[in-house]
Every structure is written in C-alpha cells, then in structure tokens.
Design a protein around this motif. Structure first.
Motif, PDB file in Angstrom:
ATOM      1  N   SER A  10       0.814  -1.218   0.000  1.00 51.64           N
ATOM      2  CA  SER A  10       0.000   0.000   0.000  1.00 51.64           C
ATOM      3  C   SER A  10       0.847   1.268   0.000  1.00 51.64           C
ATOM      4  O   SER A  10       0.391   2.333  -0.448  1.00 51.64           O
ATOM      5  N   GLU A  11       2.079   1.182   0.495  1.00 51.76           N
ATOM      6  CA  GLU A  11       2.935   2.363   0.524  1.00 51.76           C
ATOM      7  C   GLU A  11       3.433   2.743  -0.865  1.00 51.76           C
ATOM      8  O   GLU A  11       3.911   3.862  -1.073  1.00 51.76           O
ATOM      9  N   LYS A  12       3.329   1.839  -1.808  1.00 53.79           N
ATOM     10  CA  LYS A  12       3.846   2.087  -3.153  1.00 53.79           C
ATOM     11  C   LYS A  12       2.793   2.684  -4.090  1.00 53.79           C
ATOM     12  O   LYS A  12       3.120   3.130  -5.184  1.00 53.79           O
ATOM     13  N   ILE A  13       1.536   2.644  -3.678  1.00 57.21           N
ATOM     14  CA  ILE A  13       0.464   3.179  -4.517  1.00 57.21           C
ATOM     15  C   ILE A  13      -0.284   4.245  -3.725  1.00 57.21           C
ATOM     16  O   ILE A  13      -0.913   3.945  -2.710  1.00 57.21           O
ATOM     17  N   GLY A  14      -0.189   5.484  -4.180  1.00 53.28           N
ATOM     18  CA  GLY A  14      -0.767   6.587  -3.429  1.00 53.28           C
ATOM     19  C   GLY A  14      -1.839   7.344  -4.186  1.00 53.28           C
ATOM     20  O   GLY A  14      -1.764   7.520  -5.406  1.00 53.28           O
ATOM     21  N   PHE A  15      -2.849   7.795  -3.450  1.00 48.55           N
ATOM     22  CA  PHE A  15      -3.937   8.597  -3.999  1.00 48.55           C
ATOM     23  C   PHE A  15      -3.920   9.961  -3.308  1.00 48.55           C
ATOM     24  O   PHE A  15      -3.957  10.035  -2.077  1.00 48.55           O
ATOM     25  N   SER A  16      -3.853  11.017  -4.089  1.00 52.32           N
ATOM     26  CA  SER A  16      -3.944  12.366  -3.545  1.00 52.32           C
ATOM     27  C   SER A  16      -5.324  12.915  -3.877  1.00 52.32           C
ATOM     28  O   SER A  16      -5.613  13.284  -5.019  1.00 52.32           O
ATOM     29  N   VAL A  17      -6.193  12.938  -2.868  1.00 53.68           N
ATOM     30  CA  VAL A  17      -7.564  13.441  -3.030  1.00 53.68           C
ATOM     31  C   VAL A  17      -7.570  14.918  -2.659  1.00 53.68           C
ATOM     32  O   VAL A  17      -7.119  15.287  -1.575  1.00 53.68           O
ATOM     33  N   GLN A  18      -8.091  15.753  -3.562  1.00 56.03           N
ATOM     34  CA  GLN A  18      -8.085  17.186  -3.303  1.00 56.03           C
ATOM     35  C   GLN A  18      -9.427  17.809  -3.676  1.00 56.03           C
ATOM     36  O   GLN A  18      -9.901  17.661  -4.796  1.00 56.03           O
ATOM     37  N   PHE A  19     -10.007  18.477  -2.696  1.00 56.07           N
ATOM     38  CA  PHE A  19     -11.266  19.199  -2.904  1.00 56.07           C
ATOM     39  C   PHE A  19     -11.058  20.686  -2.614  1.00 56.07           C
ATOM     40  O   PHE A  19     -10.123  21.071  -1.897  1.00 56.07           O
ATOM     41  N   PHE A  20     -11.959  21.500  -3.163  1.00 60.12           N
ATOM     42  CA  PHE A  20     -11.981  22.934  -2.929  1.00 60.12           C
ATOM     43  C   PHE A  20     -13.372  23.330  -2.437  1.00 60.12           C
ATOM     44  O   PHE A  20     -14.369  22.728  -2.838  1.00 60.12           O
ATOM     45  N   MET A  21     -13.423  24.342  -1.589  1.00 59.48           N
ATOM     46  CA  MET A  21     -14.706  24.864  -1.153  1.00 59.48           C
ATOM     47  C   MET A  21     -15.424  25.490  -2.352  1.00 59.48           C
ATOM     48  O   MET A  21     -14.819  26.202  -3.154  1.00 59.48           O
ATOM     49  N   LYS A  22     -16.718  25.216  -2.496  1.00 56.00           N
ATOM     50  CA  LYS A  22     -17.477  25.738  -3.631  1.00 56.00           C
ATOM     51  C   LYS A  22     -17.761  27.229  -3.491  1.00 56.00           C
ATOM     52  O   LYS A  22     -17.742  27.982  -4.471  1.00 56.00           O
ATOM     53  N   ASP A  23     -18.013  27.666  -2.260  1.00 57.02           N
ATOM     54  CA  ASP A  23     -18.299  29.069  -1.975  1.00 57.02           C
ATOM     55  C   ASP A  23     -16.981  29.853  -1.983  1.00 57.02           C
ATOM     56  O   ASP A  23     -16.051  29.524  -1.253  1.00 57.02           O
ATOM     57  N   GLN A  24     -16.907  30.907  -2.784  1.00 49.94           N
ATOM     58  CA  GLN A  24     -15.681  31.681  -2.901  1.00 49.94           C
ATOM     59  C   GLN A  24     -15.318  32.424  -1.618  1.00 49.94           C
ATOM     60  O   GLN A  24     -14.186  32.881  -1.472  1.00 49.94           O
ATOM     61  N   LYS A  25     -16.254  32.542  -0.696  1.00 49.86           N
ATOM     62  CA  LYS A  25     -15.973  33.258   0.550  1.00 49.86           C
ATOM     63  C   LYS A  25     -15.682  32.311   1.720  1.00 49.86           C
ATOM     64  O   LYS A  25     -15.445  32.771   2.834  1.00 49.86           O
ATOM     65  N   SER A  26     -15.704  31.026   1.476  1.00 48.26           N
ATOM     66  CA  SER A  26     -15.537  30.064   2.572  1.00 48.26           C
ATOM     67  C   SER A  26     -14.105  29.563   2.705  1.00 48.26           C
ATOM     68  O   SER A  26     -13.432  29.290   1.709  1.00 48.26           O
ATOM     69  N   LYS A  27     -13.677  29.434   3.946  1.00 47.41           N
ATOM     70  CA  LYS A  27     -12.400  28.802   4.233  1.00 47.41           C
ATOM     71  C   LYS A  27     -12.611  27.292   4.325  1.00 47.41           C
ATOM     72  O   LYS A  27     -13.730  26.821   4.525  1.00 47.41           O
ATOM     73  N   PRO A  28     -11.549  26.514   4.203  1.00 48.97           N
ATOM     74  CA  PRO A  28     -11.681  25.060   4.359  1.00 48.97           C
ATOM     75  C   PRO A  28     -12.286  24.714   5.707  1.00 48.97           C
ATOM     76  O   PRO A  28     -11.921  25.289   6.733  1.00 48.97           O
ATOM     77  N   ASP A  29     -13.211  23.767   5.700  1.00 47.78           N
ATOM     78  CA  ASP A  29     -13.972  23.397   6.887  1.00 47.78           C
ATOM     79  C   ASP A  29     -13.461  22.059   7.419  1.00 47.78           C
ATOM     80  O   ASP A  29     -13.506  21.052   6.725  1.00 47.78           O
ATOM     81  N   LYS A  30     -12.997  22.069   8.663  1.00 46.91           N
ATOM     82  CA  LYS A  30     -12.456  20.845   9.274  1.00 46.91           C
ATOM     83  C   LYS A  30     -13.489  19.731   9.311  1.00 46.91           C
ATOM     84  O   LYS A  30     -13.150  18.545   9.124  1.00 46.91           O
ATOM     85  N   ASN A  31     -14.745  20.061   9.526  1.00 53.36           N
ATOM     86  CA  ASN A  31     -15.793  19.038   9.567  1.00 53.36           C
ATOM     87  C   ASN A  31     -15.951  18.348   8.214  1.00 53.36           C
ATOM     88  O   ASN A  31     -16.199  17.145   8.141  1.00 53.36           O
ATOM     89  N   VAL A  32     -15.810  19.117   7.139  1.00 49.38           N
ATOM     90  CA  VAL A  32     -15.920  18.550   5.802  1.00 49.38           C
ATOM     91  C   VAL A  32     -14.724  17.652   5.512  1.00 49.38           C
ATOM     92  O   VAL A  32     -14.869  16.566   4.949  1.00 49.38           O
ATOM     93  N   LEU A  33     -13.536  18.091   5.909  1.00 51.66           N
ATOM     94  CA  LEU A  33     -12.351  17.247   5.734  1.00 51.66           C
ATOM     95  C   LEU A  33     -12.546  15.916   6.449  1.00 51.66           C
ATOM     96  O   LEU A  33     -12.272  14.842   5.883  1.00 51.66           O
ATOM     97  N   ASP A  34     -13.014  15.956   7.680  1.00 52.86           N
ATOM     98  CA  ASP A  34     -13.225  14.728   8.455  1.00 52.86           C
ATOM     99  C   ASP A  34     -14.253  13.825   7.795  1.00 52.86           C
ATOM    100  O   ASP A  34     -14.110  12.598   7.794  1.00 52.86           O
ATOM    101  N   LEU A  35     -15.282  14.426   7.205  1.00 54.65           N
ATOM    102  CA  LEU A  35     -16.301  13.632   6.526  1.00 54.65           C
ATOM    103  C   LEU A  35     -15.703  12.896   5.330  1.00 54.65           C
ATOM    104  O   LEU A  35     -15.977  11.708   5.123  1.00 54.65           O
ATOM    105  N   ILE A  36     -14.887  13.587   4.531  1.00 52.11           N
ATOM    106  CA  ILE A  36     -14.239  12.945   3.375  1.00 52.11           C
ATOM    107  C   ILE A  36     -13.393  11.772   3.841  1.00 52.11           C
ATOM    108  O   ILE A  36     -13.446  10.669   3.283  1.00 52.11           O
ATOM    109  N   VAL A  37     -12.592  12.011   4.868  1.00 49.05           N
ATOM    110  CA  VAL A  37     -11.711  10.964   5.403  1.00 49.05           C
ATOM    111  C   VAL A  37     -12.524   9.770   5.873  1.00 49.05           C
ATOM    112  O   VAL A  37     -12.211   8.611   5.555  1.00 49.05           O
TER     113      VAL A  37
END
Length: 313
Positions: A239-266
């Motif tokens: 598993s250490e040899k195959i990596g996935f970089s998942v990257q999302f952006f907030m849809k609202d241009q005025k919003s900062k990254p939300d820790k709750n949303v990060l935790d939900l993705i994880v």
C-alpha cells in the motif's frame, strides 16, 4: 535513447505526496478550524488567484521561460511533433498536446495519452534560445515521471471496478457538501500528474505487483484489459507504493476550508472497502487556485496526510 534528469526540487506542476512541496504546517492550528469559516475576497488578488470554478490554466508560469515560450509558439508544430515522436518511440504511447509553457531550458509540454490507458504528463523540449532553434532531437522527461504515470494509468485500467466505486464516492461527497474538484481543462493544461480526475491523482512507485503489468504494456501496448490484469501480482502488493492524492476545494468563494468537511471525506474513504487499494492523502482548500503554480495549497489548507495516511489493504 531516453534522456532523463532527476527531479531535485518542487516544480513543473508536480504535487508530491509525502513531505516535499506541501506548505501546510500541521503543528499550527489553522484559522479555518475556527467557528468562522468565511474569508474576505480581497485576500485573493485577481492577478495571483482565480476561483477553481473557472481556472483552466491561464497565468501558469515557469521561471525564466518567457522568451522560450514565444519562440515555441512560433514553432509550435515542431514542438508538438517532437513531443509526439519521443513518446511514441520511447513509451509506445500516442499523445495529444494541450499546452506549452516556457522554461529556462526550453518548453515544458503538457500532454494527454491517447488509447486504452489514460494519463497526463509532461516532456521538456529544449530550445537554442540564441538561434531560436527547437532542438527536436534532445527531448527529455523528468526521471521516472512517464513510467509512474503509465503505471498509475494501468492500475486504474485493470482495477476499473474499484476506481468506479472511488469516482462515484467522491462525486457524491462533492455534490452533498458544497465542495468541488478541478476543471478538466486545468488538468489538461497544467496537470501532468499521471492518472488524474477532477478529484484525485494516482502515483505508483516501484510497486512489484504492477511491474509485470507495466512490462507487458511496454512490449504490447495493444494488450487487452484481461491480458494486463493477468500479469498483476496481488501477493506483491504494498500500500505504501500506490498513493492517492484526493483534493477538494470549497465551492463558496468566501468560505475557508472546513475541518468538519475534511473529516467527513476521510471517514467516507476509511469506511468504504470497495475503493482501490493503496494509501490515501486528503486535502481541502479554499475556493482559489494560485494561477502561476496551478495549485491549491495555501496557508489555510487542511489535510490528512503523511505520516497519518488512510491505508486501504
């Protein structure tokens, strides 16, 4: 003969997994973890940042490449032909060129594979700046870059069912949580990170399970999915040899990254056993891309990453 050079610094639009280019200080509490998740748009000058909702690669820039880029534009057909010929000769792969960006030595060419396997990558076409000549016989690639891209594409090709599960999962997460991925045009014009979708890219490094699959493809690029899959060695999977970089952006241009949303993705990735095996890093950015670098990493970005990746065995 292949001419390669080792990648010794962050650049040319490659986003590395562990350590490397990330500017996130995990030891410092991010402002985005506070209750107020709104930000002032004036913090994002238009000449430096653009919304991920519209960014297609305009403004991407490599140091010292202005003059070479102008020369390359005047000889665009030569640059494209040299790139296509090189990839066909060295990797048995047909490509479509999407973008050309000047660099100190010549131009970096962003292309997309054409055929059964799908990936984005780059090649460097040198230019004799003084004589304004395209050095078509000296095309080269960064050490291991194309090989890694092909291996990731092959992994997605033979594990198509698992990748479909991952794609559906991430698309659903995005729709239900006001977060988005990148535009496909930005992947074409500035991506170059191998097998990529708007939500993630894959890196396969020195994985013994995939080596025979890669070897067969290099000998027989027309090999079927079944033929390639038959070469895969699950007993050698790491598993250490195959990596996935998942990257999302907030849809609202005025919003900062939300820790709750990060935790939900994880949590969604952790609990889903149908996604491809490997290790996953998850990052959540605000709505903006740094135009000159084509990246979302900023001081307020949040991540679940090395040394605490999500492991799927």
């Amino acid at each position: 003969m292949k001419r390669k050079r080792t990648l010794i610094a962050c650049g040319i639009s490659i986003l590395l997994f562990s350590g490397g280019c990330s500017n996130i200080d995990m030891g410092t509490k991010s402002e985005s973890q506070k209750t107020d998740t709104k930000q002032d748009e004036s913090d994002r000058p238009k000449d430096m940042y653009e919304s991920v909702l519209t960014y297609t690669g305009d403004g991407y820039d490599l140091p010292g490449g202005e003059e070479n880029e102008e020369i390359a534009k005047e000889h665009k057909d030569e640059v494209i032909k040299a790139t296509k010929d090189y990839l066909k000769k060295e990797y048995n792969t047909d490509v479509e060129v999407h973008n050309i960006a000047g660099n100190q030595d010549g131009v970096t060419v962003f292309y997309e594979s054409v055929g059964n396997i799908h990936f984005y990558s780059t090649a460097i076409v040198p230019i004799d700046t003084q004589n304004k000549k395209i050095l078509t016989d000296q095309v080269w690639t960064l050490e291991g870059r194309v090989e890694t891209a092909i291996k990731g594409a092959l992994y997605a090709y033979i594990m198509d069912n698992e990748f479909e599960v991952l794609d559906d999962l991430l698309e659903s997460i995005g729709k239900n949580n006001h977060i988005v991925g990148r535009l496909e045009e930005s992947l074409e014009n500035t991506g170059g990170n191998g097998y990529m979708t708007p939500y993630y890219f894959v890196v396969v490094r020195d994985d013994e399970a995939m080596t025979p699959v890669y070897n067969l493809y290099m000998k027989k690029p027309s090999a079927s999915r079944q033929e390639l899959a038959a070469e895969y060695l699950p007993s050698k999977f790491d598993s250490e040899k195959i990596g996935f970089s998942v990257q999302f952006f907030m849809k609202d241009q005025k919003s900062k990254p939300d820790k709750n949303v990060l935790d939900l993705i994880v949590n969604e990735i952790e609990r889903n056993d149908g996604v491809p095996k490997g290790h996953y890093e998850v990052r959540l950015h605000d709505n903006y891309v740094i135009k000159s670098k084509s990246e979302g990493f900023k001081d307020n970005s949040l991540e679940r990453a090395y040394p605490d990746e999500i492991i799927k065995n």
